[in-house]
Write an enzyme that holds these catalytic residues in place. Structure first.
Site, PDB file in Angstrom:
ATOM      1  N   CYS A  15      15.546  29.478 -17.207  1.00 61.17           N
ATOM      2  CA  CYS A  15      14.208  28.948 -17.231  1.00 61.17           C
ATOM      3  C   CYS A  15      14.428  27.627 -16.438  1.00 61.17           C
ATOM      4  O   CYS A  15      15.463  27.181 -16.560  1.00 61.17           O
ATOM      5  CB  CYS A  15      13.207  28.899 -18.208  1.00 61.17           C
ATOM      6  N   HIS A  55       9.224  24.607 -17.939  1.00 60.75           N
ATOM      7  CA  HIS A  55       8.745  24.026 -19.111  1.00 60.75           C
ATOM      8  C   HIS A  55       9.407  22.792 -19.184  1.00 60.75           C
ATOM      9  O   HIS A  55      10.214  22.300 -18.396  1.00 60.75           O
ATOM     10  CB  HIS A  55       8.967  25.036 -20.331  1.00 60.75           C
TER      11      HIS A  55
END
Length: 533
Positions: A444, A425
Site C-alpha cells: 500500500c 493511507h
C-alpha cells in the site's frame, strides 16, 4: 533529413504504383479478388468480418484517389515509426513496396489488400496502446490497456481522412509530446558520442582537486548543468551543478557526489534514451482520459499528487511497497470513492500468518495492539490460546487493530476498492519519509501529509474541509466518508518523465520493471537510433 527522404520516397512509391492499379480498375471487385481477400483474411476474424461486411470492396488497392491517399498515408506513417520508438522492421515496409510493385493479378491484389490491412492494424495498435502486453512482461504490471476494437478501427479508417486518422492515433497527452522531443534530443546526444568519459571515482566531496574532479566537471558541462569553466577544484559552481543534477534525479540535493549520485552521473546517454523509449510505451498503455481531477502516484518517484485540469494542485511524499516479490506495489488504475477516518486495520492474511503467527507461537501476548477475532466475529482471550498447532494453512483467526494513533494505517485511509487490496493511507512511521529511497511497505501507499491530502479531496464537497475532517477525527470512531465525485487513481511507474518547464526527470528502476520492459521492446524489434549533427 532522413525522415524527409523517407517521406519523399513513400510519396514517389505511391505515385509509381498508381498506373498499375489503374490499368484494370474493375479487377479489384472481381470474383478472384474477393476470393483472395476471403482466403487471406480467414485466419484473422476481425479483418475477415470487416471485408465480409463491406462486400469485399478494396480500401487500399483500387485506382481511386481515396485508396491512393490511404496507401501514401500508411507508407508515410511507417516511415516515421522510429520517431515513436516502434519496431520499424516488423511493419515490413520494404516487403510491402515489393508487393505493390509486383502485384499484377486479381488474386495478388486481393492478398495485398489484406496484407495492408493487417499491417495497418498492427501499427495502429502499437502506436495507440503499446507494443507489449504488460502482464506478460512482469506480474506487477496488472494494468488493463485500453485496446481499441480492431474491426471498428479498420471501419473507421476506411471512412475517414487517412492522414488525419493516422495522425490522431498516438497519445495526445502533453507528456507524450515532450517525451518525443526528449527522445530526439537524446538521439542527437548519443550521435555525438554521449557525455564523454565516466567519472573514475566512487565518491567526491567539495574541496577536492584531482583528475576525477576534472572528469566530473566535464561531464556536468556536457549534460548542461555547468557552464564552461577552467576550474579543477570541486568549488561552489560544481556544488550548485551537482545539486541541480540531484534534484532532476530524485536524489538528496546535498551537493556531494556519493555512490548513488555517482552511479546516476555515470549512467550513459544511451541508457537514458532507452528509459525515454520505455516511458513512451508506458504512456501508450494509459492512452485514455485520466480524469479532470485524478490522483497520480509515481512509484519510482515516491510521491503522490492530485492533478486538476492537468496541473498538480497537491503533492506529498510517499512510501511504496518494498522490493520483494510479495510486497511490490502493482501498477493499475481504479476509482477512489471514499475515505475512512479512524480506520480499523484488518491485517491481511499473508501478514497475519507469515509475520505475526510466529510471534504468537513464542508468546500469545505478543503484538498486543491487535485483536484476535474468531469466525463468529468475537474477540478471543489470549490467555486461553495455544498457537503452537497453527501454520499458514490452518490459522482460523483474523487479526484486527482498532482505531488509534498507533494504528498501522494511521488516522485515515483512502479507498479505491480493488482486487489487490491496495490503498493510500496515513502511517505512524513518519521517519521513513526522510529517506531518499522509500520502498518499505507491504504494497500500500503511505502518505507523508495524509490530512492535507484529505482536505484537498474534501474541498470539492465541504465548505470547511479541515473542520469537517477534524471533527470527525475527534469522535475516535471509524467513519466512512464518501466522495461525492469519485476520483480516478493511477498507480504508475516512470523512470523517465517530463515537466512542463525544466529538465527531464530520471529515477531509479526500483523493482527492475523498466529493465524488463526495455528487453521485451528490444526483442520485439525496437532499437535505439542515433542522429549525427
Amino acid at each position: 533529413m532522413t525522415i524527409i527522404k523517407r517521406l519523399t520516397f513513400s510519396a514517389f512509391l505511391a505515385f509509381l504504383i498508381l498506373p498499375l492499379f489503374a490499368a484494370n480498375p474493375a479487377s479489384a471487385q472481381s470474383l478472384a479478388f474477393k476470393q483472395a481477400v476471403a482466403e487471406a483474411s480467414a485466419s484473422d476474424r476481425d479483418i475477415a468480418a470487416f471485408y465480409k461486411e463491406n462486400g469485399f470492396q478494396p480500401i487500399w488497392t483500387s485506382a481511386s484517389r481515396a485508396d491512393r491517399l490511404r496507401r501514401q498515408a500508411l507508407l508515410d506513417a511507417l516511415s516515421n515509426a522510429s520517431a515513436h520508438g516502434l519496431p520499424v522492421a516488423s511493419y515490413r515496409a520494404d516487403e510491402i513496396s515489393g508487393l505493390m510493385r509486383s502485384a499484377r493479378s486479381d488474386r495478388q491484389l486481393g492478398a495485398l489488400e489484406v496484407t495492408l490491412s493487417r499491417i495497418f492494424l498492427d501499427y495502429a495498435r502499437d502506436i495507440q496502446t503499446g507494443i507489449l502486453v504488460p502482464s506478460r512482461v512482469d506480474d506487477g504490471l496488472v494494468r488493463e490497456v485500453p485496446l481499441r476494437p480492431r474491426k471498428a478501427t479498420l471501419a473507421a479508417f476506411s471512412k475517414s481522412s487517412a492522414k488525419g486518422f493516422l495522425n490522431a492515433l498516438p497519445p495526445k497527452s502533453a507528456e507524450y509530446a515532450r517525451l518525443m522531443k526528449e527522445k530526439m534530443r537524446f538521439e542527437r546526444i548519443v550521435g555525438r558520442g554521449g557525455w564523454g568519459a565516466e567519472v573514475v571515482a566512487t565518491s567526491l566531496k567539495p574541496g577536492e582537486s584531482n583528475n576525477s574532479v576534472l572528469q566530473l566537471r566535464n561531464r556536468l558541462i556536457a549534460m548542461g548543468y555547468l557552464d564552461r569553466t577552467p576550474t579543477s577544484t570541486y568549488d561552489n559552481a560544481i556544488i550548485s551543478a551537482v545539486k541541480a543534477f540531484q534534484v532532476d534525479h530524485g536524489l538528496n540535493d546535498d551537493g556531494v557526489v556519493g555512490p548513488r549520485t555517482m552511479e546516476e552521473i555515470n549512467t550513459s546517454a544511451a541508457t537514458r534514451l532507452s528509459q525515454i523509449v520505455v516511458a513512451m510505451e508506458r504512456e501508450r498503455w494509459i492512452n485514455m482520459p485520466l480524469g479532470k481531477r485524478h490522483i497520480w502516484v509515481n512509484l519510482t518517484d515516491f510521491h503522490a499528487r492530485i492533478v486538476d485540469d492537468g496541473k498538480v494542485t497537491f503533492q506529498t511524499r510517499s512510501v511504496v511497497g518494498a522490493n520483494d516479490p510479495e510486497r511490490r506495489t502493482p501498477e493499475f488504475s481504479d476509482v477512489m470513492d471514499h475515505m475512512v477516518i479512524n480506520p480499523t486495520w484488518n491485517v491481511p492474511r499473508s501478514i497475519a500468518t507469515k509475520e505475526y503467527l510466529p510471534l504468537l507461537k513464542e508468546n500469545p501476548f505478543a503484538v498486543s495492539n491487535l485483536d484476535i477475532i474468531n469466525v463468529r466475529g468475537q474477540i478471543v482471550s489470549r490467555a486461553e490460546m495455544d498457537f503452537s498447532g497453527y501454520d499458514e494453512t490452518n490459522f482460523p483467526y483474523d487479526l484486527k487493530e482498532p482505531p488509534s494513533r498507533g494504528n498501522a494505517l494511521g488516522l485515515v485511509k483512502f479507498m479505491f476498492p480493488n482486487r489487490y487490496n491496495i490503498y493510500l493511507h496515513d502511517t505512524p512511521a513518519k521517519s521513513l519519509f526522510g529517506r531518499e529511497k522509500r520502498a518499505f511497505s507491504h504494497g500500500c501507499i503511505r502518505l507523508k501529509d495524509p490530512f492535507d491530502f484529505a482536505y484537498t479531496l474534501l474541498a470539492k464537497q465541504e465548505r470547511n474541509p479541515e473542520g469537517f475532517f477534524q471533527s470527525t477525527l475527534a469522535t475516535r470512531k471509524e467513519t466512512v466518508v464518501s466522495l461525492r465525485e469519485p476520483v480516478q487513481v493511477h498507480l504508475v511507474y516512470r523512470t523517465a518523465f517530463t515537466k512542463a518547464k525544466g529538465n527531464i526527470q530520471f529515477r531509479g528502476d526500483v523493482y527492475g520493471r523498466d529493465g524488463k520492459i526495455w528487453r521485451a521492446l528490444n526483442n520485439a524489434g525496437v532499437v535505439l537510433t542515433a542522429q549525427r549533427g
